[in-house]
Design a protein around this motif. Structure first.
Motif, PDB file in Angstrom:
ATOM      1  N   ASN A 159       0.819  -0.984  -0.002  1.00  0.00           N
ATOM      2  CA  ASN A 159       0.064  -0.260   0.421  1.00  0.00           C
ATOM      3  C   ASN A 159       0.845   1.594   0.201  1.00  0.00           C
ATOM      4  O   ASN A 159       0.324   2.281   0.312  1.00  0.00           O
ATOM      5  CB  ASN A 159      -0.716   0.326   1.202  1.00  0.00           C
ATOM      6  CG  ASN A 159      -1.691   0.821   1.529  1.00  0.00           C
ATOM      7  OD1 ASN A 159      -2.580   1.488   0.397  1.00  0.00           O
ATOM      8  ND2 ASN A 159      -1.413   1.601   2.540  1.00  0.00           N
ATOM      9  N   GLY A 160       2.309   1.472   0.079  1.00  0.00           N
ATOM     10  CA  GLY A 160       3.171   2.298   0.273  1.00  0.00           C
ATOM     11  C   GLY A 160       4.478   2.346   0.898  1.00  0.00           C
ATOM     12  O   GLY A 160       4.782   0.729   1.300  1.00  0.00           O
ATOM     13  N   GLU A 218       7.877   4.617   3.115  1.00  0.00           N
ATOM     14  CA  GLU A 218       7.845   5.437   3.956  1.00  0.00           C
ATOM     15  C   GLU A 218       9.235   5.757   4.275  1.00  0.00           C
ATOM     16  O   GLU A 218      10.093   4.381   4.740  1.00  0.00           O
ATOM     17  CB  GLU A 218       7.287   5.767   5.267  1.00  0.00           C
ATOM     18  CG  GLU A 218       6.001   5.545   5.604  1.00  0.00           C
ATOM     19  CD  GLU A 218       5.377   4.403   6.260  1.00  0.00           C
ATOM     20  OE1 GLU A 218       5.738   4.386   7.385  1.00  0.00           O
ATOM     21  OE2 GLU A 218       4.012   4.355   6.444  1.00  0.00           O
ATOM     22  N   GLU A 267      11.310   9.382  -4.393  1.00  0.00           N
ATOM     23  CA  GLU A 267      11.809   9.332  -3.133  1.00  0.00           C
ATOM     24  C   GLU A 267      13.004   9.601  -2.189  1.00  0.00           C
ATOM     25  O   GLU A 267      13.209  10.387  -1.248  1.00  0.00           O
ATOM     26  CB  GLU A 267      10.643   7.746  -2.434  1.00  0.00           C
ATOM     27  CG  GLU A 267       9.441   8.189  -2.480  1.00  0.00           C
ATOM     28  CD  GLU A 267       8.906   6.185  -2.367  1.00  0.00           C
ATOM     29  OE1 GLU A 267       8.485   6.292  -1.200  1.00  0.00           O
ATOM     30  OE2 GLU A 267       8.990   4.972  -3.401  1.00  0.00           O
ATOM     31  N   GLN A 292       5.053   7.891   0.533  1.00  0.00           N
ATOM     32  CA  GLN A 292       3.647   6.931  -0.924  1.00  0.00           C
ATOM     33  C   GLN A 292       2.643   6.345  -0.309  1.00  0.00           C
ATOM     34  O   GLN A 292       2.622   5.600   0.364  1.00  0.00           O
ATOM     35  CB  GLN A 292       4.228   6.256  -2.002  1.00  0.00           C
ATOM     36  CG  GLN A 292       3.628   5.932  -2.978  1.00  0.00           C
ATOM     37  CD  GLN A 292       4.507   4.551  -2.653  1.00  0.00           C
ATOM     38  OE1 GLN A 292       4.994   3.515  -2.076  1.00  0.00           O
ATOM     39  NE2 GLN A 292       5.520   5.402  -4.600  1.00  0.00           N
ATOM     40  N   ARG A 293       1.409   6.668  -0.784  1.00  0.00           N
ATOM     41  CA  ARG A 293      -0.147   5.460  -0.448  1.00  0.00           C
ATOM     42  C   ARG A 293      -0.560   5.431  -1.593  1.00  0.00           C
ATOM     43  O   ARG A 293      -0.595   6.528  -3.021  1.00  0.00           O
ATOM     44  CB  ARG A 293      -1.140   6.472   0.658  1.00  0.00           C
ATOM     45  CG  ARG A 293      -0.048   6.842   2.205  1.00  0.00           C
ATOM     46  CD  ARG A 293      -0.348   5.174   3.005  1.00  0.00           C
ATOM     47  NE  ARG A 293       0.238   5.062   3.776  1.00  0.00           N
ATOM     48  CZ  ARG A 293       1.509   4.950   4.753  1.00  0.00           C
ATOM     49  NH1 ARG A 293       2.252   4.757   3.522  1.00  0.00           N
ATOM     50  NH2 ARG A 293       1.252   5.167   5.561  1.00  0.00           N
ATOM     51  N   TRP A 294      -1.055   4.142  -2.545  1.00  0.00           N
ATOM     52  CA  TRP A 294      -1.367   4.025  -3.359  1.00  0.00           C
ATOM     53  C   TRP A 294      -2.889   4.167  -3.068  1.00  0.00           C
ATOM     54  O   TRP A 294      -3.457   3.960  -2.019  1.00  0.00           O
ATOM     55  CB  TRP A 294      -0.946   2.105  -4.039  1.00  0.00           C
ATOM     56  CG  TRP A 294       0.254   2.477  -4.104  1.00  0.00           C
ATOM     57  CD1 TRP A 294       1.389   2.206  -3.271  1.00  0.00           C
ATOM     58  CD2 TRP A 294       1.214   2.809  -6.001  1.00  0.00           C
ATOM     59  NE1 TRP A 294       2.339   1.914  -4.323  1.00  0.00           N
ATOM     60  CE2 TRP A 294       2.051   2.754  -5.035  1.00  0.00           C
ATOM     61  CE3 TRP A 294       0.539   3.438  -6.526  1.00  0.00           C
ATOM     62  CZ2 TRP A 294       3.142   2.231  -6.688  1.00  0.00           C
ATOM     63  CZ3 TRP A 294       1.108   3.123  -8.240  1.00  0.00           C
ATOM     64  CH2 TRP A 294       2.719   3.223  -7.724  1.00  0.00           C
ATOM     65  N   VAL A 319      -1.878   6.735  -7.109  1.00  0.00           N
ATOM     66  CA  VAL A 319      -0.444   7.026  -6.346  1.00  0.00           C
ATOM     67  C   VAL A 319      -0.470   8.427  -5.817  1.00  0.00           C
ATOM     68  O   VAL A 319      -0.564   9.592  -6.494  1.00  0.00           O
ATOM     69  CB  VAL A 319       0.768   6.867  -6.006  1.00  0.00           C
ATOM     70  CG1 VAL A 319       1.357   7.664  -7.510  1.00  0.00           C
ATOM     71  CG2 VAL A 319       1.510   6.461  -5.156  1.00  0.00           C
ATOM     72  N   MET A 350       2.127  10.741  -3.294  1.00  0.00           N
ATOM     73  CA  MET A 350       3.245  11.884  -2.421  1.00  0.00           C
ATOM     74  C   MET A 350       3.426  12.845  -1.809  1.00  0.00           C
ATOM     75  O   MET A 350       3.328  13.033  -2.531  1.00  0.00           O
ATOM     76  CB  MET A 350       4.480  11.239  -2.665  1.00  0.00           C
ATOM     77  CG  MET A 350       4.373  10.067  -4.149  1.00  0.00           C
ATOM     78  SD  MET A 350       5.394   9.717  -5.730  1.00  0.00           S
ATOM     79  CE  MET A 350       6.834   9.536  -4.363  1.00  0.00           C
ATOM     80  N   ALA A 407       0.776  12.228   3.077  1.00  0.00           N
ATOM     81  CA  ALA A 407       0.186  11.734   2.025  1.00  0.00           C
ATOM     82  C   ALA A 407      -1.329  10.773   2.964  1.00  0.00           C
ATOM     83  O   ALA A 407      -2.110  10.697   1.599  1.00  0.00           O
ATOM     84  CB  ALA A 407       0.793  10.121   2.376  1.00  0.00           C
TER      85      ALA A 407
END
Length: 414
Positions: A227-228, A230, A290, A327-329, A377, A379, A392
């Motif tokens: 799911n992301g 960090e 990132e 980041q998160r999808w 996504v 970010m 995010a």
């Protein structure tokens, strides 16, 4: 004449690499089997050839090289080191070699090589058929992961503890293997990391460590969907050092003496284990967005220069910052997209620097069973990791992708 770099693959996540190469004053060639690939539109020299067909790509690259020199070749966000190696060998360019590329693409051969060299990997075994799978489960239990030997993007990857029909699971994994091979490995609990390294003079230097987020294991079971991630990692310095050492030893074991290695690592009972090691620049904007924002290291630029034959000092890859990046999808219920709301508000959240939605009204959202099926996504960055995560997640919370179910035959209701 400008030096020219060839990117094998021209998908959406390759675009930052093409843009950076152009900003570096390079001419850019792109090969992709999809004539509508966005990278081909951006390329100075578009080549239509499948990324998974080394011979076709070599033919296209040779044709271009007959008109102007190609000075380097690499891949970003597409797992085709065998094609990159074939082009490098055909044109006399720097590369990792065919044998290392083969090991990096074949999960079974990779695990066998790492185990033979004494590196920690989960239990693994080939699974030729369903009876063999049933026998392995009878011996070792169901906390296993079934996967294709030679696919990517989590296609066909399933955790057996989360399903009942092992025959259907085998068929799902098999259909995603180009060579018709399936394997199983032990599921190891613990924090998972994505790493990204540049191998400089035979040593893997790792500036990129991202904690992987798997909060939706139940929602998407039996599929294992990230799911992301960090940065900086929450792991203590001694564990980070142990991971960096393991990545270096794994790269050496696979015969990768230069270029990029991307690691999937799990910390199980305090010790790092290699899940996979890829010989490519990462997708998901890890290397392009990132790592530089979190650490100050231009890993993507360094990789481009190295593929051109330039020396990259290891000191250049040492992190200079420790900013938070998260980041998160994005996901939505399966069906036809009827509306998308909240994008402007999400972009306005302080710290959000990238928002990408890959579906709009009228598009069909399929059930989430692999990473390419994710919808988009978000970010964000901040002075701290916690601040980036909060930004995010606040952005994701403002976005609503509304769908209506498909009919029984796959047609929209209504």
């Amino acid at each position: 004449m400008q030096r020219c770099v060839l990117f094998v693959g021209g998908g959406l996540e390759t675009l930052p690499g093409l843009e950076l190469a152009k900003a570096m004053g390079l001419a850019v060639a792109v090969s992709d089997g999809n004539p509508a690939a966005p990278g081909l539109a951006l390329a100075d020299h578009p080549l239509v050839a499948s990324t998974y067909d080394p011979a076709a790509t070599v033919t296209a690259a040779r044709a271009l090289a007959g008109r102007r020199p190609i000075d380097g070749v690499l891949c970003l966000a597409v797992d085709v080191p065998h094609t990159v190696a074939a082009v490098a060998e055909a044109l006399g360019l720097p590369g990792i070699g065919a044998q290392a590329a083969r090991l990096a693409m074949d999960k079974l051969a990779m695990k066998a090589r790492l185990a033979a060299r004494g590196l920690p990997v989960p239990f693994f075994a080939p699974v030729p058929d369903v009876p063999a799978l049933l026998a392995i489960v009878a011996r070792r239990g169901r906390d296993l992961v079934l996967k294709p030997v030679d696919s990517r993007g989590a296609r066909g990857v399933q955790r057996l503890a989360r399903l009942d029909d092992l025959g259907a699971a085998f068929a799902e994994a098999l259909r995603h293997s180009p060579t018709g091979r399936v394997m199983v490995e032990q599921f190891l609990g613990g924090p998972q990391l994505s790493t990204e390294s540049l191998v400089v003079e035979g040593v893997a230097v790792t500036p990129g460590f991202s904690d992987r987020n798997y909060e939706y294991l139940d929602r998407f079971a039996p599929f294992i969907i990230e799911n992301g991630g960090e940065l900086p990692t929450r792991l203590p310095p001694d564990t980070v050092a142990a991971v960096a050492d393991l990545v270096d030893r794994a790269a050496r074991a696979l015969g990768i003496g230069r270029g990029v290695v991307k690691g999937d690592i799990v910390i199980h009972q305090g010790e790092p284990f290699v899940i996979e090691l890829a010989a490519r620049l990462s997708g998901g904007y890890f290397c392009s967005h990132e790592i530089p924002r979190s650490t100050g290291v231009d890993l993507l630029g360094a990789a481009i220069r190295q593929c051109l034959g330039e020396a990259v000092p290891a000191a250049e890859l040492a992190p200079r910052l420790a900013r938070g990046v998260a980041q998160r999808w994005l996901f939505a219920d399966p069906g036809v997209v009827t509306a998308v709301e909240g994008l402007a508000a999400a972009r306005a959240v302080p710290g959000v620097f990238h928002l990408e939605l890959r579906a709009g009204p009228g598009d069909v959202v399929a059930p989430i069973n692999c990473h390419p099926a994710r919808l988009g996504v978000v970010m964000a960055e901040a002075d701290t990791r916690e601040g980036a995560v909060a930004a995010a997640e606040a952005a994701v919370a403002t976005i609503a992708v509304k769908t209506r179910p498909l009919g029984p035959a796959g047609a929209p209701h209504g």
